[in-house]
Design a protein around this motif. Structure first.
Motif, PDB file in Angstrom:
ATOM      1  N   ALA A 102      36.111  43.553  41.886  1.00  0.00           N
ATOM      2  CA  ALA A 102      35.480  42.903  40.735  1.00  0.00           C
ATOM      3  C   ALA A 102      34.110  42.349  41.098  1.00  0.00           C
ATOM      4  CB  ALA A 102      36.383  41.776  40.219  1.00  0.00           C
ATOM      5  N   ILE A 103      33.992  41.760  42.286  1.00  0.00           N
ATOM      6  CA  ILE A 103      32.707  41.195  42.715  1.00  0.00           C
ATOM      7  C   ILE A 103      31.674  42.297  42.877  1.00  0.00           C
ATOM      8  CG2 ILE A 103      31.525  40.062  44.632  1.00  0.00           C
ATOM      9  CD1 ILE A 103      34.145  38.418  45.017  1.00  0.00           C
ATOM     10  N   VAL A 104      32.069  43.414  43.484  1.00  0.00           N
ATOM     11  CA  VAL A 104      31.139  44.532  43.646  1.00  0.00           C
ATOM     12  C   VAL A 104      30.681  45.037  42.273  1.00  0.00           C
ATOM     13  CG1 VAL A 104      30.855  46.896  44.478  1.00  0.00           C
ATOM     14  CG2 VAL A 104      32.087  45.229  45.879  1.00  0.00           C
ATOM     15  N   ALA A 105      31.638  45.187  41.344  1.00  0.00           N
ATOM     16  CA  ALA A 105      31.317  45.715  40.018  1.00  0.00           C
ATOM     17  C   ALA A 105      30.344  44.814  39.265  1.00  0.00           C
ATOM     18  CB  ALA A 105      32.599  45.898  39.206  1.00  0.00           C
ATOM     19  N   TYR A 106      30.561  43.496  39.344  1.00  0.00           N
ATOM     20  CA  TYR A 106      29.749  42.560  38.568  1.00  0.00           C
ATOM     21  C   TYR A 106      28.463  42.119  39.258  1.00  0.00           C
ATOM     22  CZ  TYR A 106      33.224  41.943  34.873  1.00  0.00           C
ATOM     23  OH  TYR A 106      34.066  42.151  33.812  1.00  0.00           O
ATOM     24  N   HIS A 107      28.387  42.274  40.585  1.00  0.00           N
ATOM     25  CA  HIS A 107      27.230  41.756  41.299  1.00  0.00           C
ATOM     26  C   HIS A 107      26.456  42.820  42.064  1.00  0.00           C
ATOM     27  CE1 HIS A 107      28.317  37.499  40.645  1.00  0.00           C
ATOM     28  NE2 HIS A 107      29.548  37.953  40.670  1.00  0.00           N
ATOM     29  N   GLN A 108      26.807  44.081  41.929  1.00  0.00           N
ATOM     30  CA  GLN A 108      26.175  45.135  42.722  1.00  0.00           C
ATOM     31  C   GLN A 108      24.661  45.199  42.493  1.00  0.00           C
ATOM     32  OE1 GLN A 108      27.671  48.997  41.664  1.00  0.00           O
ATOM     33  NE2 GLN A 108      26.907  48.891  39.596  1.00  0.00           N
ATOM     34  N   TRP A 136      36.205  54.320  44.714  1.00  0.00           N
ATOM     35  CA  TRP A 136      35.741  53.376  43.700  1.00  0.00           C
ATOM     36  C   TRP A 136      34.527  52.582  44.146  1.00  0.00           C
ATOM     37  CZ3 TRP A 136      40.960  51.006  41.563  1.00  0.00           C
ATOM     38  CH2 TRP A 136      41.613  52.001  40.815  1.00  0.00           C
ATOM     39  N   VAL A 137      34.291  52.516  45.451  1.00  0.00           N
ATOM     40  CA  VAL A 137      33.144  51.792  45.997  1.00  0.00           C
ATOM     41  C   VAL A 137      32.455  52.702  47.012  1.00  0.00           C
ATOM     42  CG1 VAL A 137      32.442  49.844  47.472  1.00  0.00           C
ATOM     43  CG2 VAL A 137      34.108  49.480  45.638  1.00  0.00           C
ATOM     44  N   ARG A 138      31.140  52.621  47.069  1.00  0.00           N
ATOM     45  CA  ARG A 138      30.391  53.390  48.068  1.00  0.00           C
ATOM     46  C   ARG A 138      29.296  52.509  48.650  1.00  0.00           C
ATOM     47  NH1 ARG A 138      25.400  54.830  46.298  1.00  0.00           N
ATOM     48  NH2 ARG A 138      25.012  54.867  44.044  1.00  0.00           N
ATOM     49  N   LEU A 139      28.697  52.997  49.730  1.00  0.00           N
ATOM     50  CA  LEU A 139      27.600  52.273  50.353  1.00  0.00           C
ATOM     51  C   LEU A 139      26.338  52.436  49.520  1.00  0.00           C
ATOM     52  CD1 LEU A 139      28.102  53.224  54.114  1.00  0.00           C
ATOM     53  CD2 LEU A 139      29.010  51.262  52.874  1.00  0.00           C
ATOM     54  N   GLY A 140      25.604  51.341  49.349  1.00  0.00           N
ATOM     55  CA  GLY A 140      24.337  51.385  48.632  1.00  0.00           C
ATOM     56  C   GLY A 140      23.179  51.320  49.619  1.00  0.00           C
ATOM     57  N   ARG A 148      18.890  44.075  57.987  1.00  0.00           N
ATOM     58  CA  ARG A 148      19.022  45.165  57.010  1.00  0.00           C
ATOM     59  C   ARG A 148      20.492  45.444  56.689  1.00  0.00           C
ATOM     60  NH1 ARG A 148      16.809  50.331  57.998  1.00  0.00           N
ATOM     61  NH2 ARG A 148      16.526  50.430  55.735  1.00  0.00           N
ATOM     62  N   PRO A 149      21.197  44.444  56.115  1.00  0.00           N
ATOM     63  CA  PRO A 149      22.622  44.640  55.809  1.00  0.00           C
ATOM     64  C   PRO A 149      22.824  45.697  54.731  1.00  0.00           C
ATOM     65  CG  PRO A 149      21.813  42.650  54.759  1.00  0.00           C
ATOM     66  CD  PRO A 149      20.720  43.126  55.672  1.00  0.00           C
ATOM     67  N   VAL A 150      23.901  46.451  54.858  1.00  0.00           N
ATOM     68  CA  VAL A 150      24.216  47.468  53.871  1.00  0.00           C
ATOM     69  C   VAL A 150      24.793  46.803  52.631  1.00  0.00           C
ATOM     70  CG1 VAL A 150      26.603  47.851  54.657  1.00  0.00           C
ATOM     71  CG2 VAL A 150      25.351  49.708  53.562  1.00  0.00           C
ATOM     72  N   THR A 151      24.560  47.394  51.489  1.00  0.00           N
ATOM     73  CA  THR A 151      25.117  46.868  50.241  1.00  0.00           C
ATOM     74  C   THR A 151      26.236  47.788  49.751  1.00  0.00           C
ATOM     75  OG1 THR A 151      23.515  48.061  48.864  1.00  0.00           O
ATOM     76  CG2 THR A 151      22.934  45.824  49.560  1.00  0.00           C
ATOM     77  N   PHE A 152      27.015  47.283  48.795  1.00  0.00           N
ATOM     78  CA  PHE A 152      28.113  48.049  48.224  1.00  0.00           C
ATOM     79  C   PHE A 152      27.947  48.109  46.705  1.00  0.00           C
ATOM     80  CE2 PHE A 152      29.580  46.187  52.157  1.00  0.00           C
ATOM     81  CZ  PHE A 152      30.207  47.251  52.792  1.00  0.00           C
ATOM     82  N   VAL A 153      28.252  49.273  46.122  1.00  0.00           N
ATOM     83  CA  VAL A 153      28.174  49.479  44.677  1.00  0.00           C
ATOM     84  C   VAL A 153      29.402  50.269  44.230  1.00  0.00           C
ATOM     85  CG1 VAL A 153      25.650  49.461  44.638  1.00  0.00           C
ATOM     86  CG2 VAL A 153      26.861  51.623  44.933  1.00  0.00           C
ATOM     87  N   VAL A 154      29.740  50.186  42.938  1.00  0.00           N
ATOM     88  CA  VAL A 154      30.852  50.973  42.424  1.00  0.00           C
ATOM     89  C   VAL A 154      30.382  52.393  42.133  1.00  0.00           C
ATOM     90  CG1 VAL A 154      32.129  49.014  41.462  1.00  0.00           C
ATOM     91  CG2 VAL A 154      30.416  50.174  40.052  1.00  0.00           C
ATOM     92  N   THR A 155      31.320  53.308  42.059  1.00  0.00           N
ATOM     93  CA  THR A 155      31.017  54.723  41.876  1.00  0.00           C
ATOM     94  C   THR A 155      31.262  55.172  40.441  1.00  0.00           C
ATOM     95  OG1 THR A 155      33.267  55.420  42.393  1.00  0.00           O
ATOM     96  CG2 THR A 155      31.750  55.140  44.249  1.00  0.00           C
ATOM     97  N   ASP A 156      30.840  56.391  40.150  1.00  0.00           N
ATOM     98  CA  ASP A 156      31.142  56.979  38.847  1.00  0.00           C
ATOM     99  C   ASP A 156      32.651  57.171  38.682  1.00  0.00           C
ATOM    100  OD1 ASP A 156      28.494  57.012  38.192  1.00  0.00           O
ATOM    101  OD2 ASP A 156      28.210  59.166  38.457  1.00  0.00           O
ATOM    102  N   SER A 157      33.366  57.373  39.781  1.00  0.00           N
ATOM    103  CA  SER A 157      34.829  57.512  39.705  1.00  0.00           C
ATOM    104  C   SER A 157      35.459  56.221  39.210  1.00  0.00           C
ATOM    105  CB  SER A 157      35.400  57.879  41.080  1.00  0.00           C
ATOM    106  OG  SER A 157      34.985  59.164  41.472  1.00  0.00           O
ATOM    107  N   PHE A 158      34.925  55.093  39.639  1.00  0.00           N
ATOM    108  CA  PHE A 158      35.395  53.787  39.152  1.00  0.00           C
ATOM    109  C   PHE A 158      35.163  53.683  37.647  1.00  0.00           C
ATOM    110  CE2 PHE A 158      33.996  49.569  37.797  1.00  0.00           C
ATOM    111  CZ  PHE A 158      35.091  48.781  38.098  1.00  0.00           C
ATOM    112  N   LEU A 159      33.937  54.034  37.210  1.00  0.00           N
ATOM    113  CA  LEU A 159      33.617  53.972  35.787  1.00  0.00           C
ATOM    114  C   LEU A 159      34.519  54.904  34.989  1.00  0.00           C
ATOM    115  CD1 LEU A 159      29.703  54.009  36.016  1.00  0.00           C
ATOM    116  CD2 LEU A 159      31.183  52.023  35.677  1.00  0.00           C
TER     117      LEU A 159
END
Length: 216
Positions: A102-108, A136-140, A148-159
């Protein structure tokens, strides 16, 4: 005298529409306009073909839907009850995984440190690995900050799984509370999306590890 290459004109729009229909029907995953253009004759207009196809399928049992930046055919939402007898794969998420998703989805895009700051507890590597393995989540992109920390975002599969066209379609706090998915207590601090503390904003109350949260 040199031979002049005369380009062939693109096919008529009704033919392009049929091409897009065939490509989407045969594809196991949603396709972007770029994907479609790469398979269609030079000069084709997949955007217009998609528009016409959407009109043709509007109100039908199968409809053309947008999934992130891609497109796919899906059963009309109001006919989903007809599929209730289908065998489905149940995916079980722990409370930690549910809150992290939920945090990744709302704050990506969001870093691990930011996820931990919002939840108030450390995020295990296994939690994010599980969400990535589920697709459902991938590296951004990496943040242009020290380390240079990596970020996380949701995928089209999640959507696609949750029937969302984009993250803009995610329900807000008011909608979640109205559906009984959040308690009605006011947040302790104002923040966008679900930026309440994990203690004061259980994404799905009663969701203990192993509860059946997300079923296909």
């Amino acid at each position: 005298m040199t031979d002049e290459v005369i380009p062939f004109p693109p096919p008529p729009l009704d033919v392009q529409e049929r091409m897009v229909e065939a490509l989407l029907f045969a594809s196991a995953a949603p396709m972007t306009q770029r994907d479609l253009a790469a398979r269609m004759p030079t000069g084709s207009d997949p955007a217009e073909a998609l528009r016409l196809l959407g009109i043709r399928y509007a109100g039908r049992g199968v409809e053309l839907v947008r999934v992130g930046d891609a497109w796919a055919f899906r059963t009309a939402a109001d006919l989903g009850f007809l599929m209730q007898d289908e065998v489905v794969e149940t995916r079980r998420l722990s409370r930690a995984a549910t809150e992290t998703l939920a945090i990744v989805a709302y704050h990506q895009p969001v870093t691990r440190a930011e996820i931990e700051e919002i939840r108030g507890v450390a995020v295990s590597r296994g939690t994010l690995d599980q969400l990535i393995e589920m697709g459902w989540v991938r590296l951004g992109r990496r943040r242009q900050t020290p380390g240079r920390p990596v970020t996380f975002v949701v995928t089209d599969s999640f959507l696609d799984h949750f029937g969302l066209g984009s993250t803009r379609d995610l329900p807000g706090l008011t909608e979640l509370r109205a559906a009984g998915l959040l308690d009605s207590r006011p947040p302790l601090a104002d923040a966008p999306g679900l930026a309440e503390s994990a203690e004061d904003a259980d994404i799905l109350p009663g969701n203990e590890p192993g509860d059946d949260l997300f079923g296909d």
